[in-house]
Design an enzyme around this catalytic site. Structure first.
Site, PDB file in Angstrom:
ATOM      1  N   LYS A 112      -9.989  11.726 -46.411  1.00 35.12           N
ATOM      2  CA  LYS A 112      -9.337  11.189 -47.512  1.00 35.12           C
ATOM      3  C   LYS A 112      -8.318   9.949 -47.157  1.00 35.12           C
ATOM      4  O   LYS A 112      -8.364   8.837 -47.832  1.00 35.12           O
ATOM      5  CB  LYS A 112      -8.068  12.241 -47.925  1.00 35.12           C
ATOM      6  CG  LYS A 112      -7.442  11.921 -49.254  1.00 35.12           C
ATOM      7  CD  LYS A 112      -6.833  13.346 -49.697  1.00 35.12           C
ATOM      8  CE  LYS A 112      -6.047  12.910 -50.981  1.00 35.12           C
ATOM      9  NZ  LYS A 112      -4.314  13.494 -50.482  1.00 35.12           N
ATOM     10  N   LYS A 193     -13.706  10.894 -32.202  1.00 35.82           N
ATOM     11  CA  LYS A 193     -15.093  11.174 -31.930  1.00 35.82           C
ATOM     12  C   LYS A 193     -16.125  10.334 -32.396  1.00 35.82           C
ATOM     13  O   LYS A 193     -15.755   9.434 -33.214  1.00 35.82           O
ATOM     14  CB  LYS A 193     -15.331  12.680 -32.760  1.00 35.82           C
ATOM     15  CG  LYS A 193     -15.500  12.587 -34.154  1.00 35.82           C
ATOM     16  CD  LYS A 193     -16.120  13.794 -34.926  1.00 35.82           C
ATOM     17  CE  LYS A 193     -16.266  13.670 -36.316  1.00 35.82           C
ATOM     18  NZ  LYS A 193     -16.887  14.595 -37.077  1.00 35.82           N
ATOM     19  N   LYS A 196     -21.087   8.776 -37.120  1.00 38.97           N
ATOM     20  CA  LYS A 196     -21.990   7.950 -38.134  1.00 38.97           C
ATOM     21  C   LYS A 196     -21.122   7.040 -38.651  1.00 38.97           C
ATOM     22  O   LYS A 196     -21.926   6.019 -39.063  1.00 38.97           O
ATOM     23  CB  LYS A 196     -23.027   8.789 -38.802  1.00 38.97           C
ATOM     24  CG  LYS A 196     -23.881   9.961 -38.241  1.00 38.97           C
ATOM     25  CD  LYS A 196     -24.963  10.312 -39.022  1.00 38.97           C
ATOM     26  CE  LYS A 196     -25.515  11.604 -38.848  1.00 38.97           C
ATOM     27  NZ  LYS A 196     -25.006  12.808 -39.101  1.00 38.97           N
TER      28      LYS A 196
HETATM   29  P1  AMP Z   1     -22.750  15.274 -38.750  1.00 41.66           P
HETATM   30  O1  AMP Z   1     -23.232  14.050 -38.246  1.00 41.66           O
HETATM   31  O2  AMP Z   1     -21.459  15.169 -39.064  1.00 41.66           O
HETATM   32  O3  AMP Z   1     -23.643  15.804 -40.002  1.00 41.66           O
HETATM   33  O4  AMP Z   1     -22.760  16.417 -37.565  1.00 41.66           O
HETATM   34  C1  AMP Z   1     -24.059  17.016 -37.346  1.00 41.66           C
HETATM   35  C2  AMP Z   1     -23.770  17.865 -36.025  1.00 41.66           C
HETATM   36  O5  AMP Z   1     -23.435  17.126 -34.992  1.00 41.66           O
HETATM   37  C3  AMP Z   1     -22.463  18.979 -36.328  1.00 41.66           C
HETATM   38  O6  AMP Z   1     -22.812  20.272 -35.591  1.00 41.66           O
HETATM   39  C4  AMP Z   1     -21.643  18.182 -35.658  1.00 41.66           C
HETATM   40  O7  AMP Z   1     -20.424  19.066 -35.133  1.00 41.66           O
HETATM   41  C5  AMP Z   1     -22.044  17.537 -34.382  1.00 41.66           C
HETATM   42  N1  AMP Z   1     -21.236  16.442 -33.771  1.00 41.66           N
HETATM   43  C6  AMP Z   1     -20.974  15.269 -34.912  1.00 41.66           C
HETATM   44  N2  AMP Z   1     -20.331  14.206 -34.194  1.00 41.66           N
HETATM   45  C7  AMP Z   1     -20.278  14.887 -32.671  1.00 41.66           C
HETATM   46  C8  AMP Z   1     -19.635  14.289 -31.640  1.00 41.66           C
HETATM   47  N3  AMP Z   1     -19.085  13.155 -31.661  1.00 41.66           N
HETATM   48  N4  AMP Z   1     -19.745  15.243 -30.441  1.00 41.66           N
HETATM   49  C9  AMP Z   1     -20.457  16.470 -30.522  1.00 41.66           C
HETATM   50  N5  AMP Z   1     -20.967  16.955 -31.613  1.00 41.66           N
HETATM   51  C10 AMP Z   1     -20.972  16.301 -32.707  1.00 41.66           C
END
Ligand code: AMP
Length: 323
Positions: A112, A193, A196
């Protein structure tokens, strides 16, 4: 066989955080669990996006997952939007969730703040759709990175609410968070963190080698010039050490010894080499996968996922008075 559900948003390409936080665990679980791995295209709609880009990224992510080791014979790989039962359960759970609980989610507050006036109610409702994704398969285990921990707690709360009201239909899913690599930090800001939404701080697994080298060599560290694991005082170096540790299977102590009296440049160069070495074959494999092969896999995956999801949906509709 017990079931796993997890997913990844096609809001950008796959990065090292995705691999270390979730993908490597899924690959490890193959053959031991029945795995449902979705490309979460509906979740990707919660932030501003272009339809053309979404289509392209969905295919690219599926291809990357297969190149990284997702085996379509052992894992049901599918597109979330191909299984409409997710949305049916999303509505039912949405009527059970408390609005206050949704507003307390860290991810909601963060998004947000980031998107301000562009933010739609989808961001608020995101964890409800995630609960539906998991529960429509009655999954036993959900491997995710640490950022998803709070959402999983909400899912478990929703199971309690649903089961109390409509009868014990759902199992309480367990969250599985890898111990050391559950939160890989951004290379440009090691207090945030890797995500993307910030490509500069993001080590994309399949981007060109020159960019990978550049990003690692430019990673934010500190002025001490000592390779030592101390996430509190040296978050940048510690993050690179966590990455290097996984890629080389060395311990923190061994890494500290290896780079004793050496500068950060040498250490970063070693991280870059370890990265290229670890992902070399996978990067080459991706080039050999055709779009049409991946499209076929996704259609097959959707068929299998729909079968399981629709069986569960029938029970849910009966329990909730809709049938
Ligand atoms: P997303 O990119 O948000 O769709 O995340 C896909 C998967 O990657 C999820 O299980 C997230 O918890 C994991 N994830 C995303 N970013 C990180 C990160 N920086 N470190 C560890 N796990 C991550």
């Amino acid at each position: 066989m017990k079931k796993i559900l997890t997913g990844i948003k096609p809001s950008g390409v796959i990065h090292l955080g995705n691999y270390l936080g979730m993908i490597k665990e899924v690959i490890e679980f193959q053959g031991k669990y029945e795995i449902f791995l979705m490309i979460a295209d509906l979740h990707a709609q919660t932030v501003p996006y272009s339809p053309k880009e979404l289509r392209k990224l969905t295919l690219d992510i599926a291809k990357s997952l297969v190149a990284l080791g997702v085996d379509p014979k052992k894992t049901v790989l599918f597109k979330q939007s191909d299984v409409p039962a997710h949305l049916y359960l999303y509505w039912i759970l949405g009527c059970l969730v408390s609005e206050g609980d949704l507003r307390r989610m860290h991810e909601y507050k963060e998004q947000k703040e980031k998107h301000k006036e562009n933010v739609g109610a989808g961001i608020l409702m995101y964890p409800v759709l995630m609960a539906a994704d998991i529960l429509i398969y009655n999954a036993d285990l959900v491997p995710v990175g640490k950022d998803q921990e709070q959402h999983l707690e909400l899912t478990r709360e929703l199971v309690r609410k649903f089961n109390n009201k409509f009868g014990k239909l759902f199992k309480i899913p367990q969250v599985y968070i890898p111990s050391e690599t559950s939160k890989i930090m951004s290379l440009t800001n090691p207090l945030k963190k890797m995500s993307k939404s910030e490509p500069e701080g993001c080590l994309e697994i399949f981007e060109n080698e020159k960019r990978i080298k550049e990003k690692i060599l430019k990673a934010v560290t500190d002025s001490e010039a000592v390779v030592k694991y101390d996430p509190e005082k040296k978050p940048g170096i510690s993050n690179l050490m966590t990455i290097y540790k996984y890629l080389t299977k060395k311990s923190y102590h061994e890494i500290e010894e290896e780079f004793k009296n050496k500068g950060y440049y040498e250490f970063k160069l070693a991280v870059y080499k370890a990265f290229m070495n670890f992902f070399k074959e996978k990067r080459e494999r991706k080039k050999r996968l055709s779009d049409s092969y991946i499209q076929k896999l996704l259609i097959l995956g959707a068929k299998k996922a729909n079968k399981v999801a629709n069986e569960n949906l029938e029970k849910i509709l009966k329990a909730t008075g809709l049938r």
